[in-house]
Design an enzyme around this catalytic site. Structure first.
Site, PDB file in Angstrom:
ATOM      1  N   ASP A 213      -5.789 -47.327 -24.080  1.00 17.90           N
ATOM      2  CA  ASP A 213      -5.776 -48.311 -24.972  1.00 17.90           C
ATOM      3  C   ASP A 213      -4.689 -49.252 -24.427  1.00 17.90           C
ATOM      4  OD1 ASP A 213      -4.585 -49.883 -27.202  1.00 17.90           O
ATOM      5  OD2 ASP A 213      -5.664 -48.703 -28.257  1.00 17.90           O
ATOM      6  N   HIS A 214      -5.087 -50.339 -23.858  1.00 18.25           N
ATOM      7  CA  HIS A 214      -4.210 -51.081 -22.747  1.00 18.25           C
ATOM      8  C   HIS A 214      -3.146 -51.633 -23.501  1.00 18.25           C
ATOM      9  CE1 HIS A 214      -6.353 -54.691 -23.799  1.00 18.25           C
ATOM     10  NE2 HIS A 214      -5.330 -55.328 -23.376  1.00 18.25           N
ATOM     11  N   HIS A 276      -6.445 -50.920 -30.784  1.00 18.64           N
ATOM     12  CA  HIS A 276      -5.049 -51.690 -30.581  1.00 18.64           C
ATOM     13  C   HIS A 276      -4.200 -51.943 -31.717  1.00 18.64           C
ATOM     14  CE1 HIS A 276      -6.885 -52.641 -26.871  1.00 18.64           C
ATOM     15  NE2 HIS A 276      -7.448 -53.634 -27.112  1.00 18.64           N
TER      16      HIS A 276
HETATM   17  C1  BG6 Z   1      -9.847 -55.784 -25.512  1.00 13.58           C
HETATM   18  C2  BG6 Z   1     -10.748 -56.647 -26.295  1.00 13.58           C
HETATM   19  O1  BG6 Z   1      -9.540 -54.488 -25.571  1.00 13.58           O
HETATM   20  O2  BG6 Z   1      -8.432 -56.728 -25.470  1.00 13.58           O
HETATM   21  C3  BG6 Z   1     -11.147 -57.997 -25.937  1.00 13.58           C
HETATM   22  O3  BG6 Z   1     -12.074 -55.844 -25.922  1.00 13.58           O
HETATM   23  C4  BG6 Z   1      -9.774 -58.752 -25.922  1.00 13.58           C
HETATM   24  O4  BG6 Z   1     -11.958 -58.518 -27.136  1.00 13.58           O
HETATM   25  C5  BG6 Z   1      -8.804 -57.894 -25.167  1.00 13.58           C
HETATM   26  O5  BG6 Z   1      -9.945 -59.972 -25.692  1.00 13.58           O
HETATM   27  C6  BG6 Z   1      -7.539 -58.716 -25.491  1.00 13.58           C
HETATM   28  O6  BG6 Z   1      -6.469 -57.965 -24.589  1.00 13.58           O
HETATM   29  P1  BG6 Z   1      -5.043 -58.944 -24.152  1.00 13.58           P
HETATM   30  O7  BG6 Z   1      -4.151 -57.873 -23.580  1.00 13.58           O
HETATM   31  O8  BG6 Z   1      -5.357 -60.090 -23.461  1.00 13.58           O
HETATM   32  O9  BG6 Z   1      -4.295 -59.102 -25.621  1.00 13.58           O
END
Ligand code: BG6
Length: 522
Positions: A213-214, A276
């Site tokens: 989960d980045h 997230h």
């Molecule tokens: C991803 C989603 O997990 O996170 C995307 O699948 C989204 O839809 C993205 O755009 C957003 O990541 P960040 O790090 O740019 O907020």
């Protein structure tokens, strides 16, 4: 979790050459360098690999955090030679790496590149993958340690995991490790998530499964723990006696881009609330873990996710919308239904909002509002902890809007930092109070730039350091929360349209208005 202690043993010794006492006394961050290993990347031609994973691998190499013999083995259907693969990685690195490009670092990294061409159903390709891993073992001394990154749709997991198991790649040789990294979506509901887990754990030991989960790799998200548990001043007021409600917002200004195939039928809630936003909520609401390790963190997050309750009236406690044409940054943009690859009658939501209750002593009666959307006013992710109004005011307040309540706002991105909002006397008035903010910004307080989330997470996988990876039960509990909402929405018609560039559908605003509250305007 690897904890590095700095030496405080005050023993007098001859300074080593290059020793800088000032720097060494203040810099307590000993680097964590991965031991010998290789990474096999499935889905190497995908968007995520090109924009995030390959650049992160270069950035790690550039920061000196990869072992010298590190090997990256790409696996894809393309009929590439290793030179062509290297060229693709080079382009991705030049376009998206965070750190400066250095020929020397690149040359050394590229020496470890290998490429295996084949499809996931092709047993022969996995035989060649096995031979490649064995060859790399002999040539570069990876000590049998291999991480398999499945940057592929979950529908491909059974085949890939099955082939890895079949060719003995998932089982670590004595004294080494084999790990698998999987990207969300971890299923599309509870049942499919459980099936996926069964598939992955039939090949890999559960301790070797790293779910990405980045958001958990973001410095600002990890800072929620530091803010709450490294300070004494917030904890006494971090509860329902003082906090009126919490708003967690993840707003994006982009549309779905070229991701129609992934996004349609998934929608905003499955795409980001299930993972997230519920993770952000768990970190904000959980009790202090006994130590910062995976088991202790998971135990606290699981307690919160198990205590989350959906209100009974889902029509009142949820909202969804779909962007219509509008303006973004001064340019006209098309609506969701006009995007390439989206059926004209799609009911997929691009905006989702929920009110959640947490049935614990600390939070009962303090709702958490979660919202996310594409094509909203601007890109911002924040956790806003909004306090109750002062019970009595002996003087007038100039700004009485709810937006001006005392609040602690954790600015996840962009403009990373924390804001505290409070009232202050307006100079020159008898005693008028207006809201002001006190700001901590990463850019002002720290000289070094934050690593990208994927740098941290890939390094943690190679180090075998699991606290920042959601565990199976967290994923399942999150689906348990979301499934009834999805089921409820499935019985409704089309989502409410909202204009691109706005702050979402009226139903989102009405959801808070019913509770006598308003969304913050980030
Ligand atoms: C991803 C989603 O997990 O996170 C995307 O699948 C989204 O839809 C993205 O755009 C957003 O990541 P960040 O790090 O740019 O907020």
């Amino acid at each position: 979790m690897v904890v590095h202690a700095t030496s405080d043993s005050g023993a007098a010794a001859t300074p080593r050459p290059g020793f800088n006492p000032l720097r060494e006394a203040t810099d307590r961050r000993l680097p964590r360098i991965a031991g010998p290993c290789a990474m096999v990347l499935f889905g190497v031609t995908g968007d995520l690999s090109r924009k995030k994973l390959l650049p992160a691998i270069y950035d790690l190499a550039n920061r000196g955090l990869l072992p010298p013999g590190f090997s990256l083995i790409g696996f894809a259907r393309r009929d590439w030679t290793v030179e062509q693969f290297t060229g693709e990685v080079y382009d991705a690195v030049r376009a998206h790496a965070r750190t400066e490009f250095k020929d020397e670092v690149w040359r050394q990294l590229a020496e470890g590149f290998r490429f295996v061409s084949g499809s996931f159903s092709d047993a022969d390709a996995f035989r060649r993958l096995k031979e490649t891993v064995d060859a790399v073992e002999a040539e570069r001394g990876i000590a049998g340690n291999v991480a398999f990154y499945l940057s592929v749709p979950p529908s491909a997991f059974p085949q890939v995991c099955g082939q890895l198991a079949e060719f003995g790649l998932a089982k670590p040789p004595e004294g080494s490790w084999r790990r698998v990294i999987i990207e969300k979506p971890f299923g599309h509901d509870l049942a499919s998530a459980q099936e996926l887990d069964t598939v992955v754990s039939s090949a890999f030991n559960p301790d070797s499964v790293f779910r990405i989960d980045h958001y958990l790799g973001k410095e600002t998200v990890q800072n929620i723990l530091a803010l709450r548990f490294a300070n004494e001043m917030f904890e006494p007021i971090w509860n329902n006696n003082f906090i009126d409600h919490v708003q967690i917002t993840m707003a994006e200004d982009i549309g779905i881009g070229g991701r129609a195939g992934y996004y349609d039928g998934i929608g905003a809630a499955r795409d980001v609330i299930q993972n997230h936003l519920l993770q952000l909520m768990a970190l904000t609401a959980m009790e202090e873990p006994v130590v910062f390790d995976a088991a202790a963190l998971r135990a606290e997050k699981v307690k919160i996710l198990s205590a989350v309750r959906l209100p009974e009236d889902l029509a009142a406690a949820t909202a969804r919308g779909q962007y219509a044409a509008g303006w973004q940054g001064g340019v006209p943009v098309v609506g969701y239904l006009e995007e390439d690859g989206i059926p004209a009658d799609s009911h997929t939501e691009t905006y989702a909002a929920l009110r959640l209750e947490v049935d614990t002593r600390r939070w009962a009666g303090t709702p958490f509002y979660l919202r996310t959307g594409k094509r909203l006013g601007r890109r911002v992710t924040e956790v806003a902890v909004v306090f109750k109004p002062a019970p009595h005011l002996p003087f007038s307040r100039m700004a009485q809007s709810q937006d001006s309540r005392n609040a602690i706002v954790i600015r996840v991105q962009p403009d990373e930092g924390v804001t505290i909002r409070f009232g202050a006397k307006v100079p020159g008035t008898a005693l008028e109070v207006r809201d002001v903010s006190m700001d901590f910004g990463y850019g002002n307080s720290f000289t070094e730039a934050s690593p990208e989330a994927y740098e941290r997470l890939i390094l943690d996988v190679l180090l075998g350091d699991p606290p920042l990876f959601p565990q199976r039960d967290e994923v399942e509990l999150s689906w348990r929360i979301l499934d009834p909402v999805e089921e409820f929405w499935a019985g409704l018609g089309a989502p409410e349209p909202y204009q691109a560039g706005s702050w979402g559908p009226d139903s989102g605003k009405a959801m808070l208005a019913r509770d006598g509250r308003v969304w913050r305007r980030p």
